[in-house]
Design an enzyme around this catalytic site. Structure first.
Site, PDB file in Angstrom:
ATOM      1  N   ASP A 178     -26.973  22.528   7.829  1.00 44.57           N
ATOM      2  CA  ASP A 178     -28.256  21.963   8.235  1.00 44.57           C
ATOM      3  C   ASP A 178     -28.110  20.509   8.665  1.00 44.57           C
ATOM      4  O   ASP A 178     -28.648  20.082   9.692  1.00 44.57           O
ATOM      5  CB  ASP A 178     -29.250  22.039   7.077  1.00 44.57           C
ATOM      6  CG  ASP A 178     -29.832  23.431   6.891  1.00 44.57           C
ATOM      7  OD1 ASP A 178     -30.295  24.019   7.877  1.00 44.57           O
ATOM      8  OD2 ASP A 178     -29.833  23.922   5.754  1.00 44.57           O
ATOM      9  N   ILE A 179     -27.410  19.718   7.868  1.00 48.13           N
ATOM     10  CA  ILE A 179     -27.300  18.292   8.143  1.00 48.13           C
ATOM     11  C   ILE A 179     -26.507  18.043   9.425  1.00 48.13           C
ATOM     12  O   ILE A 179     -26.845  17.170  10.227  1.00 48.13           O
ATOM     13  CB  ILE A 179     -26.671  17.563   6.939  1.00 48.13           C
ATOM     14  CG1 ILE A 179     -27.655  17.598   5.765  1.00 48.13           C
ATOM     15  CG2 ILE A 179     -26.313  16.133   7.291  1.00 48.13           C
ATOM     16  CD1 ILE A 179     -27.096  17.054   4.477  1.00 48.13           C
TER      17      ILE A 179
END
Length: 396
Positions: A178-179
Site C-alpha cells: 500500500d505504502i
C-alpha cells in the site's frame, strides 16, 4: 496549469493545489496525506453514513468516534459525504472537478467508469485535470483481481524473503504494498503537475512493489536462485544482523573493511580482525556461523544503551531495535521536527508527518482528521446551486 486555490499556507510546496480524494483504506489516503502535508487542499469524498472503511477499524481514540487507523492517514482533510453512484452525486463530483487540479481514486478498476466518473469523463469536464488511479495491477491477467496489501506482497516476492531462514514466509511489519503505491502516486501526481498538462496516471501496487526488489532482483538474475529468507542476516555482508543484548536486540551493520577494523577495536577484540577466517568480507560471509559464535557472547554482556553509546563514539553503524513505543520517545525524532502533536479527546498523538525538509518552503501541520461529512455543506455549497445542494444533502 494554474492551481485553483487552496486553504493551505502559501509557504508550502503545493499551496494552491486542490485534490479531490476518492480513496479509502490505505494506499490512496497515504498518498493524499502526503499531498496534504505538502500543502495541497484535500477534499475527501466519503460514502454517506459509513465513510472511509478505516473509520470503523479500531482502536478508537478515547470516545472521539475517530479511530487511530483513520486519523493516521487523514489529518487536515475536508470530509464530504457524497454518493457518487447516484445521478445527483456524480453531478456534484463533476462540479467539484471543475475547481480541482487532481483527482485520486483507488476503487476496483471499472467502478468510476460505471458511475460515469472515469478519467475520460472527468477530463472532458476539466481538461487540465490530473486523474490518478491506484490499482492492484496494470493491464494483464491480474488486472481485475481484488488487491489487498497481503495479496501483492505474496505475489510480489517480499513475503518470500521476509522471516527466519527455517520459518515460513512472513509479511513485513508495515503494509509496504500500500505504502509503495501511495508514494509512487505522489511521484506521478507531482510530476504531472510539473509537466503542466492534464493526464491519466495508473499506479499499480504489484508492479510497484516488484520494483522495490532492486538488489534482491539483481542477485536473483545473477545466481538464478531465489533470494534467501534469512531473518536479519544479510546474504552478502557479515556481520550484518541483529544480536541479543543484556536487555534487548541490537542491529550491527558492518559494510566495509575499515568499519570491520573499527568494530573489532570498539568491542575490544582486535584479534578478530587478524583472524584469517574473518579477514575480509567474503571470508566472514563464508564463516558467518563461526563469527556469530565469537560475537554472540560479546554482545550479550552489555545493554542496548551501552552498545549504542559505544558505537556512536567509534562511528560504527549499529542501533538498538526499538519498539513502536520507544520510537516515538526517541530524542532525535522529537528534535527533528517530523512529528505533529495532536490531542484528540484527551489522547496525545504524535503523528509522523512528511519528513522532507525544504530550504525554501515548509510543510503543513496543526490539522486534525475530519469528522464524517464535517465539510459537506461548505464544500458543495461553493459549487452547487441551492436546489442541487438540497437534493444531495437529503440523499445522504
Amino acid at each position: 496549469m494554474t492551481p485553483t486555490g487552496s486553504t493551505a499556507a502559501a509557504s508550502t510546496p503545493l499551496s494552491g493545489v486542490r485534490v479531490i480524494d476518492c480513496t479509502q483504506m490505505l494506499s490512496g489516503p497515504f498518498a493524499t496525506q502526503l499531498l496534504a502535508d505538502l500543502g495541497a487542499e484535500i477534499v475527501k469524498i466519503e460514502r454517506p453514513d459509513r465513510g472511509d472503511i478505516t473509520r470503523s477499524v479500531g482502536p478508537e481514540i478515547g470516545d472521539s468516534g475517530l479511530t487511530a487507523y483513520f486519523a493516521s492517514l487523514n489529518r487536515g482533510k475536508r470530509s464530504v459525504e457524497l454518493d457518487m453512484s447516484t445521478e445527483d452525486g456524480a453531478a456534484a463530483l463533476e462540479r467539484l472537478v471543475e475547481t480541482a487540479d487532481v483527482l485520486v481514486e483507488n476503487y476496483r478498476p471499472g467502478t468510476m467508469e460505471k458511475w460515469g466518473l472515469g478519467d475520460e469523463d472527468l477530463r472532458a469536464v476539466n481538461e487540465d485535470l490530473v486523474y490518478c488511479s491506484i490499482s492492484g495491477f496494470l493491464e494483464g491477467p491480474y488486472r481485475d483481481l481484488p488487491a489487498f496489501d497481503m495479496v501483492v506482497q505474496a505475489l510480489g516476492g517480499s513475503m518470500s524473503i521476509t522471516g527466519q531462514a527455517d520459518g515460513p514466509p512472513a509479511r513485513p511489519g508495515i503494509p509496504i504494498g500500500d505504502i509503495c503505491a501511495g508514494m509512487y502516486a505522489v511521484i506521478g501526481i507531482t510530476t504531472a503537475l510539473y509537466a503542466d498538462e492534464g493526464q491519466y496516471i495508473d499506479v499499480p501496487m504489484f508492479e510497484g512493489l516488484v520494483s522495490w526488489l532492486t538488489e534482491r532482483a539483481g542477485r536473483t538474475f545473477v545466481t538464478e536462485e531465489p533470494y534467501p529468507r534469512q531473518g536479519t542476516v544479510h546474504p552478502s555482508l557479515a556481520p550484518y544482523r541483529a544480536f541479543e543484548t543484556a536487555d534487548g536486540w541490537f542491529a550491527v551493520a558492518i559494510g566495509s573493511e575499515d568499519t570491520w577494523q573499527g568494530f573489532c577495536e570498539a568491542i575490544d577484540r582486535p584479534d578478530l580482525a587478524d583472524d584469517e577466517r574473518f579477514a575480509r568480507n567474503d571470508d566472514r560471509v563464508a564463516n558467518r556461523d563461526a563469527l556469530a559464535g565469537e560475537l554472540v557472547p560479546i554482545l550479550e554482556r552489555r545493554t542496548n544503551e551501552e552498545w549504542f553509546d559505544l558505537f556512536r563514539e567509534h562511528g560504527i553503524p549499529g542501533a538498538p531495535v526499538q519498539d513502536t513505543v520507544e520510537v516515538f520517545e526517541d530524542e532525535h525524532l522529537r528534535e527533528s521536527g517530523t512529528l505533529e502533536d495532536l490531542t484528540i479527546d484527551g489522547v496525545e498523538l504524535p503523528f509522523p508527518v512528511c519528513p522532507i525538509d525544504f530550504s525554501a518552503a515548509g510543510t503543513r501541520s496543526g490539522h486534525e482528521p475530519p469528522r464524517l461529512g464535517e465539510h459537506t455543506e461548505d464544500v458543495l455549497g461553493e459549487v452547487l446551486p441551492e436546489d442541487a445542494l438540497l437534493r444531495v444533502l437529503e440523499g445522504e
